[in-house]
Structures are given as structure tokens and as C-alpha cells.
Design a protein around this motif. Structure first.
Motif, PDB file in Angstrom:
ATOM      1  N   ALA A 176       0.744  -1.126  -0.050  1.00 21.87           N
ATOM      2  CA  ALA A 176      -0.007   0.016   0.192  1.00 21.87           C
ATOM      3  C   ALA A 176       0.880   1.238  -0.079  1.00 21.87           C
ATOM      4  N   VAL A 177       2.021   1.259   0.576  1.00 23.87           N
ATOM      5  CA  VAL A 177       2.959   2.359   0.695  1.00 23.87           C
ATOM      6  C   VAL A 177       3.649   2.653  -0.664  1.00 23.87           C
ATOM      7  N   PHE A 178       3.909   1.377  -1.411  1.00 22.54           N
ATOM      8  CA  PHE A 178       4.359   1.547  -2.700  1.00 22.54           C
ATOM      9  C   PHE A 178       3.399   2.237  -3.814  1.00 22.54           C
ATOM     10  N   ALA A 179       1.996   1.799  -3.331  1.00 22.47           N
ATOM     11  CA  ALA A 179       1.222   2.159  -4.100  1.00 22.47           C
ATOM     12  C   ALA A 179       0.950   3.858  -4.219  1.00 22.47           C
ATOM     13  N   LEU A 180       1.082   4.178  -2.979  1.00 24.59           N
ATOM     14  CA  LEU A 180       0.971   5.423  -2.528  1.00 24.59           C
ATOM     15  C   LEU A 180       2.105   6.339  -3.067  1.00 24.59           C
ATOM     16  N   GLY A 181       3.297   5.668  -3.173  1.00 24.26           N
ATOM     17  CA  GLY A 181       4.421   6.161  -3.639  1.00 24.26           C
ATOM     18  C   GLY A 181       4.339   6.373  -5.252  1.00 24.26           C
ATOM     19  N   ILE A 182       3.817   5.557  -5.859  1.00 25.94           N
ATOM     20  CA  ILE A 182       3.656   5.349  -7.456  1.00 25.94           C
ATOM     21  C   ILE A 182       2.736   6.677  -7.611  1.00 25.94           C
ATOM     22  N   ALA A 183       1.584   6.732  -6.884  1.00 27.46           N
ATOM     23  CA  ALA A 183       0.543   7.873  -6.956  1.00 27.46           C
ATOM     24  C   ALA A 183       1.343   9.240  -6.809  1.00 27.46           C
ATOM     25  N   LEU A 184       2.165   9.501  -5.807  1.00 30.69           N
ATOM     26  CA  LEU A 184       2.892  10.686  -5.579  1.00 30.69           C
ATOM     27  C   LEU A 184       3.692  11.081  -6.729  1.00 30.69           C
ATOM     28  N   SER A 226       3.365  14.123  -9.061  1.00 26.21           N
ATOM     29  CA  SER A 226       4.598  15.131  -9.148  1.00 26.21           C
ATOM     30  C   SER A 226       4.995  15.502 -10.782  1.00 26.21           C
ATOM     31  N   ALA A 227       4.838  14.305 -11.527  1.00 27.09           N
ATOM     32  CA  ALA A 227       5.063  14.541 -12.812  1.00 27.09           C
ATOM     33  C   ALA A 227       4.130  15.498 -13.644  1.00 27.09           C
ATOM     34  N   LEU A 228       3.074  15.415 -12.961  1.00 29.67           N
ATOM     35  CA  LEU A 228       1.872  16.427 -13.567  1.00 29.67           C
ATOM     36  C   LEU A 228       2.181  18.037 -13.323  1.00 29.67           C
ATOM     37  N   VAL A 229       2.869  18.147 -12.086  1.00 31.22           N
ATOM     38  CA  VAL A 229       2.967  19.402 -11.617  1.00 31.22           C
ATOM     39  C   VAL A 229       4.588  19.944 -11.507  1.00 31.22           C
ATOM     40  N   SER A 230       5.403  18.835 -11.841  1.00 27.57           N
ATOM     41  CA  SER A 230       6.743  19.212 -12.029  1.00 27.57           C
ATOM     42  C   SER A 230       7.282  18.693 -13.236  1.00 27.57           C
ATOM     43  N   PRO A 231       7.799  19.681 -14.232  1.00 28.03           N
ATOM     44  CA  PRO A 231       8.237  19.162 -15.647  1.00 28.03           C
ATOM     45  C   PRO A 231       9.613  18.239 -15.488  1.00 28.03           C
ATOM     46  N   PRO A 232      10.594  18.796 -14.360  1.00 24.67           N
ATOM     47  CA  PRO A 232      11.640  18.019 -14.260  1.00 24.67           C
ATOM     48  C   PRO A 232      11.462  16.378 -13.963  1.00 24.67           C
ATOM     49  N   VAL A 233      10.529  16.181 -13.003  1.00 22.84           N
ATOM     50  CA  VAL A 233      10.059  14.884 -12.610  1.00 22.84           C
ATOM     51  C   VAL A 233       9.509  14.276 -13.849  1.00 22.84           C
ATOM     52  N   ALA A 234       8.652  14.792 -14.624  1.00 19.66           N
ATOM     53  CA  ALA A 234       8.162  14.157 -15.737  1.00 19.66           C
ATOM     54  C   ALA A 234       9.237  14.036 -16.733  1.00 19.66           C
ATOM     55  N   GLU A 235      10.285  14.807 -17.041  1.00 20.46           N
ATOM     56  CA  GLU A 235      11.413  14.770 -17.982  1.00 20.46           C
ATOM     57  C   GLU A 235      12.007  13.280 -17.495  1.00 20.46           C
ATOM     58  N   ARG A 236      12.367  13.309 -16.345  1.00 17.88           N
ATOM     59  CA  ARG A 236      13.164  12.063 -15.841  1.00 17.88           C
ATOM     60  C   ARG A 236      12.267  10.689 -16.068  1.00 17.88           C
ATOM     61  N   ILE A 237      11.117  10.800 -15.867  1.00 19.97           N
ATOM     62  CA  ILE A 237      10.136   9.818 -16.159  1.00 19.97           C
ATOM     63  C   ILE A 237      10.377   9.402 -17.483  1.00 19.97           C
ATOM     64  N   ASN A 238      10.178  10.298 -18.436  1.00 23.22           N
ATOM     65  CA  ASN A 238      10.056   9.938 -19.893  1.00 23.22           C
ATOM     66  C   ASN A 238      11.584   9.416 -20.394  1.00 23.22           C
ATOM     67  N   ARG A 239      12.503   9.984 -19.784  1.00 23.23           N
ATOM     68  CA  ARG A 239      13.872   9.413 -20.022  1.00 23.23           C
ATOM     69  C   ARG A 239      14.090   8.175 -19.640  1.00 23.23           C
ATOM     70  N   SER A 240      13.265   7.575 -18.560  1.00 18.79           N
ATOM     71  CA  SER A 240      13.441   6.346 -18.030  1.00 18.79           C
ATOM     72  C   SER A 240      12.737   5.336 -18.851  1.00 18.79           C
ATOM     73  N   THR A 241      11.635   5.793 -19.366  1.00 22.49           N
ATOM     74  CA  THR A 241      10.836   4.743 -20.313  1.00 22.49           C
ATOM     75  C   THR A 241      11.564   4.618 -21.608  1.00 22.49           C
ATOM     76  N   ALA A 242      12.495   5.381 -21.967  1.00 26.92           N
ATOM     77  CA  ALA A 242      13.204   5.340 -23.199  1.00 26.92           C
ATOM     78  C   ALA A 242      13.962   4.202 -23.378  1.00 26.92           C
ATOM     79  N   VAL A 243      14.086   3.403 -21.999  1.00 26.30           N
ATOM     80  CA  VAL A 243      15.022   2.247 -22.131  1.00 26.30           C
ATOM     81  C   VAL A 243      14.180   0.845 -22.966  1.00 26.30           C
ATOM     82  N   PHE A 244      12.778   1.108 -22.878  1.00 25.96           N
ATOM     83  CA  PHE A 244      12.032   0.189 -23.508  1.00 25.96           C
ATOM     84  C   PHE A 244      11.885   0.208 -25.024  1.00 25.96           C
ATOM     85  N   VAL A 245      12.495   1.199 -25.539  1.00 29.77           N
ATOM     86  CA  VAL A 245      12.587   1.526 -26.918  1.00 29.77           C
ATOM     87  C   VAL A 245      13.298   0.065 -27.575  1.00 29.77           C
TER      88      VAL A 245
END
Length: 430
Positions: free
Chosen positions: A250-258, A262-281
Motif C-alpha cells: 500500500a505504501v508503494f502504491a501511494l508512492g507511485i501515485a505521488l 509530481s510528474a503532472l506539476v513538475s516538468p523535471p520529474v516528468a522529464e526524468r520519467i520520460n527519459r527512464s521509459t526510453a529504455v523500452f525502445v
């Protein structure tokens, strides 16, 4: 029995350790505290003609602290023999000997129950203060603690801690370390076991959960993906023990929600998530983009290990050796102009800069640390668990890292090693 023999450790040692950590955002002052601590430890031993050494530390704590130091320092010294800048490398190895007496002081700070309470409690307070200051910066745009340090720097030297360009380029939460020293996330993640342990012991599950959310939010907004992984490991270990598997999920589910919020309100966080997902290319370019160009650095590190397999290119010699091993010479790197400064991964750093000898010595130190844990009793393990976890997540090999042989991060690693040795093999149970 004398007071010295009755009270293990040194009563001033906890204050020295806490002061050293609290001053990390001011590196020059922190180094001065380290040097003075090393001198004080040597004088303390000389004045007692080493007869008080048994009161300062137990024999096993002396041994493990020294072994862990030499597992770190000997590779550096051996690699200096034929380093590119031999004179500088040998000088740095000699200067780093100052760490040994300071580590004795650090270990002595936590060898007794009262010293552990004061030292671990002080580290927990530091984490709490830096976390609240960082969250205040997220809300207001300014770190009060960094502003205070910067003001003192201005008054003393006439200029601030950071340049105007560095302040303007800030793209993440910097907290007390400031916009020119973006180490907040990784430092909070490494020290978080002390805060979560203190909160859990004092306030139970609710205290742990509140501390986990607040520290986690600061680590998340600080924008270091290495810190995110380190903190997840801390949550998994401490939460599993305190909450059980269902509540931990449940704590990790809350962490994913946070994270998503955060990605919605913080462009740097969103950029790092997008960069991380590039590994699946699924191609090399995507992996390199996800790793911020580190695959190029790691290829160079392996090249150095092949060409200098015995004792490496020299501790902190990565930048000099990089051009000869660069797989894309002339191409602008993801990190900008100039060579890579270090391997960004502790195993590759040790292997490339100190060679096979260095890696064997590091592994020997790790084996001794594990052996001490394995044969310690339950009470000793319990009292040293925050330090053990902090050290383990800081050197976790399946992550990226700061430079292990840099002045700052090398000091962090050695401090955690001494806290582990002193608390595990100390004289008194908590």
C-alpha cells in the motif's frame, strides 16, 4: 574502575560526527571539522598512550573499522604508482590517511548505547531539517537553510556559494545544498534509514509512514533517479519489518501515485520519467538516452579496465584516461562538453581506476563486513541496522553512484562504514 573504562566511546565524538554531517553543504568547513576530528582522535590516543584504546573502541570494532578503511584506501594508494599524474595521486593518497583516525572517532561515537542514541538521533534530526527545508523550497521557491549559508559566504568572501548562471539553470529541488551542488536527493536517500528508524521506534507505524512520505517527497522532487532507487530499497527493508508485506504494498502504491502526481506539476520529474521509459525502445540509442549518456561512460570504463587490468588508471584519473577510451570521439556527449569525470557506477569506478587489485580489496572489505554481521547476535544487529542499511543502499551495485574517490562522497562512504562497524561491534546493547 575508572570513568574512562566504565564508559565506552568518547563523550564528544557524537557531537563531532553530527557537526561534520550537518556541515556537508559547506564542504570546506566540513573538511576542517574532519581534519580537526582526526587530530583530536590521535591526541586522545596519544595522551592515554593507547592504554585507553579499549575504552574508546572494542577490539573487533577497531579491527573492522581499520579493515574497511584499508579496503578503500589501499586500492587508491596502489593505483597511484603509475597514475598519469603520479605526484598528485600519491599526494592525495597520503592526505586521505587523515580519514583513519577520524573513522576511529566516528566508530567510538556509536560504540555505547548513549553514544548511539545521540549520534543516530542527531542524524535523524538533520534529515528532518533538510527535508522540511526542501519541502518549504518546493512551496516557496527558496531554501532558508541555503540562504543562511549563502549569506554567511557573502559576508565572509564577498560572493555567494553559486554563480548567477548556476542559479538560473536550476531545474530541480536543491535544498540546503544549493543550485550548484545538486546532491540533496542522494544524500537524503542514503541517510533516510536513520530518520525512518527513529520515527518508527518513537511513534510506531504512523510515525514511520509520515516520515516516509515527507522524506520521499523531498527525494522525488530532488530529481535524482539513483536516489529514487536507493530510497525504494530503504522503504522496502524498513517497511517490510515494521508493516508487513500488505501494508508495504500500500505504501508503494501511494508512492507511485505521488510520482505520477509530481510528474503532472513538475516538468523535471516528468522529464526524468520520460527519459527512464526510453529504455523500452529496444535499441542502443534509447538505452543511452535513458541512462543520460552513461552507456558511453561505462564502455570507456570497461576499456580502461582492459588496458590497465592490474591497478587501473589511478583513483580520480578517469577524466585523463577517458579520451583514449571514448567510443564516440568528437561527438558532443549527453553531459555536455569535456570528458566524463568518473564512471558513475561504483563497481566500474573501482575496476577502471584501481584495477583488479582494487576490486579484490573492495570485495574483501565487503566480505569482512558481511562476516561481522553474520556472526553478530540479534541485539548487535538491531542496534546497527540503520547504519547497515544506509551503507548497503549507498553502495548497492545495481544503481548509479557519485564518485567513490571524490572528497565528498568518499567521506560519506567511510563515515557510514565506521558507523556500521562501531555500532555492530560496540560494547553495550541498546
Amino acid at each position: 574502575m575508572s570513568a574512562t573504562a566504565a564508559a565506552p566511546g568518547w563523550r564528544w565524538a557524537p557531537a563531532w560526527v553530527v557537526a561534520f554531517v550537518a556541515l556537508w553543504p559547506a564542504p570546506g568547513v566540513a573538511e576542517a571539522v574532519l581534519a580537526l576530528g582526526a587530530i583530536a582522535a590521535v591526541l586522545h590516543l596519544l595522551l592515554s598512550r593507547f592504554r585507553g584504546s579499549a575504552a574508546l573502541l572494542t577490539g573487533p570494532a577497531w579491527a573492522l573499522t581499520s579493515v574497511l578503511f584499508f579496503a578503500y584506501w589501499l586500492p587508491e594508494a596502489i593505483s597511484a604508482i603509475d597514475a598519469a599524474d603520479r605526484a598528485r595521486a600519491l599526494r592525495e593518497a597520503l592526505v586521505d590517511l587523515r580519514y583513519l583516525p577520524f573513522l576511529w572517532l566516528v566508530a567510538s561515537a556509536v560504540t555505547g548505547a548513549e553514544g548511539r542514541r545521540r549520534t543516530f538521533g542527531g542524524l535523524a534530526v538533520i534529515v528532518a531539517a533538510w527535508t522540511l527545508d526542501a519541502l518549504l523550497q518546493a512551496a516557496t521557491g527558496s531554501s532558508l537553510l541555503f540562504a543562511a549559508i549563502d549569506g554567511l559566504k557573502q559576508a565572509i568572501s564577498g560572493h555567494g556559494m553559486c554563480t548567477a548562471a548556476e542559479v538560473a539553470a536550476l531545474d530541480r529541488l536543491s535544498g540546503v545544498f544549493g543550485p550548484c551542488n545538486l546532491k540533496l536527493g542522494i544524500v537524503l536517500a542514503s541517510l533516510s534509514p536513520f530518520a525512518l528508524d527513529a520515527a518508527g521506534r518513537r511513534y510506531g507505524r504512523i510515525g514511520w509512514a509520515l516520515a516516509a512520505v515527507l522524506v520521499g517527497l523531498a527525494v522525488l522532487l530532488a530529481g535524482s533517479r539513483a536516489a529514487w532507487l536507493s530510497y525504494c530499497l530503504v522503504l522496502a527493508w524498513t517497511g517490510w519489518r515494521l508493516l508487513g508485506i500488505k501494508r508495504l504494498l500500500a505504501v508503494f502504491a501511494l508512492g507511485i501515485a505521488l510520482l505520477l502526481a509530481s510528474a503532472l506539476v513538475s516538468p523535471p520529474v516528468a522529464e526524468r520519467i520520460n527519459r527512464s521509459t526510453a529504455v523500452f525502445v529496444g535499441n542502443a540509442e534509447g538505452v543511452d538516452h535513458a541512462l543520460s549518456g552513461r552507456s558511453r561512460i561505462w564502455s570507456a570504463a570497461l576499456c580502461m579496465a582492459r588496458t590497465h587490468p592490474i591497478n587501473g588508471v589511478g583513483a580520480r584519473g578517469f577524466r585523463e584516461a577517458f579520451p583514449a577510451c571514448d567510443t564516440e570521439p568528437g561527438t558532443r556527449a549527453a553531459w555536455g562538453d569535456g570528458p566524463a569525470l568518473h564512471a558513475h557506477q561504483v563497481v566500474l569506478e573501482v575496476l577502471s581506476e584501481t584495477g583488479g587489485i582494487g576490486l579484490l580489496l573492495w570485495l574483501a572489505g565487503a566480505a569482512m563486513a558481511w562476516r561481522a554481521w553474520r556472526y553478530a547476535d540479534a541485539a548487535a544487529r538491531d542496534q546497527s541496522r540503520p547504519a547497515m542499511l544506509a551503507l548497503a543502499v549507498t553502495v548497492f551495485p545495481l544503481n548509479t553512484h557519485l564518485a567513490a574517490y571524490s572528497t565528498f562522497w568518499g567521506g560519506v562512504l567511510l563515515l557510514l562504514a565506521a558507523l556500521y562497524a562501531g555500532s555492530l561491534l560496540g560494547r553495550e546493547p541498546a
